[in-house]
Design an enzyme around this catalytic site. Sequence first.
Site, PDB file in Angstrom:
ATOM      1  N   LYS A   7      56.401 -31.786  48.435  1.00 14.75           N
ATOM      2  CA  LYS A   7      55.750 -32.150  47.175  1.00 14.75           C
ATOM      3  C   LYS A   7      56.686 -32.900  46.226  1.00 14.75           C
ATOM      4  O   LYS A   7      56.226 -33.436  45.214  1.00 14.75           O
ATOM      5  CB  LYS A   7      55.209 -30.902  46.501  1.00 14.75           C
ATOM      6  CG  LYS A   7      54.078 -30.258  47.292  1.00 14.75           C
ATOM      7  CD  LYS A   7      53.499 -29.074  46.563  1.00 14.75           C
ATOM      8  CE  LYS A   7      52.255 -28.549  47.256  1.00 14.75           C
ATOM      9  NZ  LYS A   7      52.591 -27.794  48.490  1.00 14.75           N
TER      10      LYS A   7
HETATM   11  C1  LIG Z   1      51.641 -27.657  49.472  1.00 18.08           C
HETATM   12  C2  LIG Z   1      52.185 -27.338  50.800  1.00 18.08           C
HETATM   13  C3  LIG Z   1      51.410 -27.511  51.966  1.00 18.08           C
HETATM   14  C4  LIG Z   1      49.968 -27.959  51.927  1.00 18.08           C
HETATM   15  O1  LIG Z   1      49.809 -29.292  51.527  1.00 18.08           O
HETATM   16  P1  LIG Z   1      48.363 -29.830  51.092  1.00 18.08           P
HETATM   17  O2  LIG Z   1      48.576 -31.245  50.700  1.00 18.08           O
HETATM   18  O3  LIG Z   1      47.950 -28.969  49.915  1.00 18.08           O
HETATM   19  O4  LIG Z   1      47.441 -29.660  52.227  1.00 18.08           O
HETATM   20  C5  LIG Z   1      51.997 -27.258  53.185  1.00 18.08           C
HETATM   21  N1  LIG Z   1      53.266 -26.805  53.270  1.00 18.08           N
HETATM   22  C6  LIG Z   1      54.031 -26.605  52.183  1.00 18.08           C
HETATM   23  C7  LIG Z   1      55.405 -26.083  52.346  1.00 18.08           C
HETATM   24  C8  LIG Z   1      53.528 -26.865  50.915  1.00 18.08           C
HETATM   25  O5  LIG Z   1      54.287 -26.657  49.836  1.00 18.08           O
END
Ligand SMILES: *Cc1c(COP(=O)(O)O)cnc(C)c1O
Length: 431
Positions: free
Chosen positions: A107
Site C-alpha cells: 500500500k
Molecule cells: C491491503 C492488503 C491486501 C489486500 O489488498 P486489496 O487491494 O484490498 O485487495 C493484501 N495483502 C496485504 C498485506 C495488504 O495490506
Amino acid sequence: MNYYSLNKKAPDASFETAVRKGLAPDKGLYFPENISPLDDAFLNNIEKLSNVDIAFHAIKQFICPEIPEGDLKAIITDTLNFDFPIVQIEEGISTLELFHGPTMAFKDVGARFMARCLGYFNQDSTEEVTVLVATSGDTGGAVASGFLGVKGVRVVILYPSGKVSHVQEKQLTTLGQNITALEVDGTFDDCQDIVKRAFLDSDLTNQMALTSANSINVARWMPQMFYFMFAYKQLKHKNTPIVFSVPSGNFGNVCAGMLAQKLGLPFSHFIASNNANNVVQRYIESHQYNPLPSVQTISNAMDVGNPSNFIRIQELYNNDFEELKQNLSAYSFSDDETKAALLTIYKQSGYVADPHGAVGYLGCKSYKKEHPQAHTVFLETAHPTKFLDVVEEVIPKQIALPPQIQAVINKEKVATFVKNYSEFKSFLLEL
Ligand SMILES: *Cc1c(COP(=O)(O)O)cnc(C)c1O
C-alpha cells in the site's frame, strides 16, 4: 479527464475533486470516463524503460493536464523510490515483491502517490483536509508514512485495539506531526463504522473537509497498476503469458491489474486468492453476490466481507459475468492451509513469505492443477516481519528485522483511546 460515479447519480468530477472527495456525493466510487490503450511502441520497448517512465506513461492520460506532466513526473519519481523485484520460487511460480517501501506493505505506492497529489493540489490553498482512515493494520501505516509532513493535510487513523500486530501498531502510533492515531475499543468493522458515520455527520462536515485514503480513492487505486507493468517488464523476455495471483481483500490491487490489462498489457489471467472471506469465489461459482460479515484470519489485511472495489471490476467487464469468469479465477484458503504453505515454501526454496503472500502462492498452486504450463506470479504484499507472530510460529528460523522496522520498533507509542463514536467526535472537533 473526468471521473463518473458508479452509482450514476452524481455529477462528473475532475481528478482533483475525485481525490479530495474520495466518494461521489451519491456514495458511488469514481471511475475514469475513458481508458485508452497504450501505444505499441511503449509495450514493445517496456523493458528498456525506467519504472518512473513506465508509470508516467501509463497514468498520465488519467491525470494530465490537471497536474502538468512535469509535476506528475516529479510526484511519481518521489513515490517510486524503491524496487519491485521478481523472485522465482519454483518452476512456473514466481513472486513479485511489493514490500520494499517505507512501511513494507504494497500500500506504500498508493498512499505515497495520493499524498503527493493532495499536496500538489494544496500548494496554493489555505484549506485543510482531514484524512480519516480505518485500518486493520497495513493501510494505517502506509497512509501515516505517505502523508507525514504533507502540507494542508492532517491524518486521523482509527485502529482496533489489540487487533493489529506489534510492528503495525508501532508504525501507526510513532510518527507524530500531522498524524494522529486513535485506538478504538472494538473491531475493524467498528472503526470503519465510525469513519462512515463521520462522513454523514454534518456537525463534522460543516467544520472540516473530510476525505478517506483507502482504495476507494482513485489516487490510491490507480497507481497499483504499475506493479503489474513492472512484473511484465522483468518477465517479457520469457515470452510466456503471465497469470497473476493477487492476495485480495478490498480487491483494489487485482482491479488495478485488470486496468493495466485494459491498457494493453498482455496478461493472460488473474487469480483472486482469498482467505476464509470468500464472497468473490462464491460469486464466480454461483453468479450470486452474497456478502457476509468478515471473519478474522491470520492474513488479516484481507478480512473483508464486502470488497469495495468489486464494483469497479464489474464496470471494467461491462457487467458481463461470462467475460469476467474467463479472466478471473478465485480460490479461498483456510489459516491451516496458509500456515502449511508458509512452511512448504520455506522448505522447498528457503523463501520466507508472509501469510498474505502464502495465500497468493496457494492460488498459483490451485490454478496450476488445471493449467500445468501456466507461468504464475503471486504478489508478495507485505514483508514477513509485519506478521512475525504467525511467521515465527511456523518457520524454524529467526527473521531479522529490516531497517524500516528497526527504525520504529523502539519508538514510543502515542495513541488516544476512544470507546465510541461520541468520544471520537469530541476528539475530532477539538483537534
Ligand atoms: C491491503 C492488503 C491486501 C489486500 O489488498 P486489496 O487491494 O484490498 O485487495 C493484501 N495483502 C496485504 C498485506 C495488504 O495490506
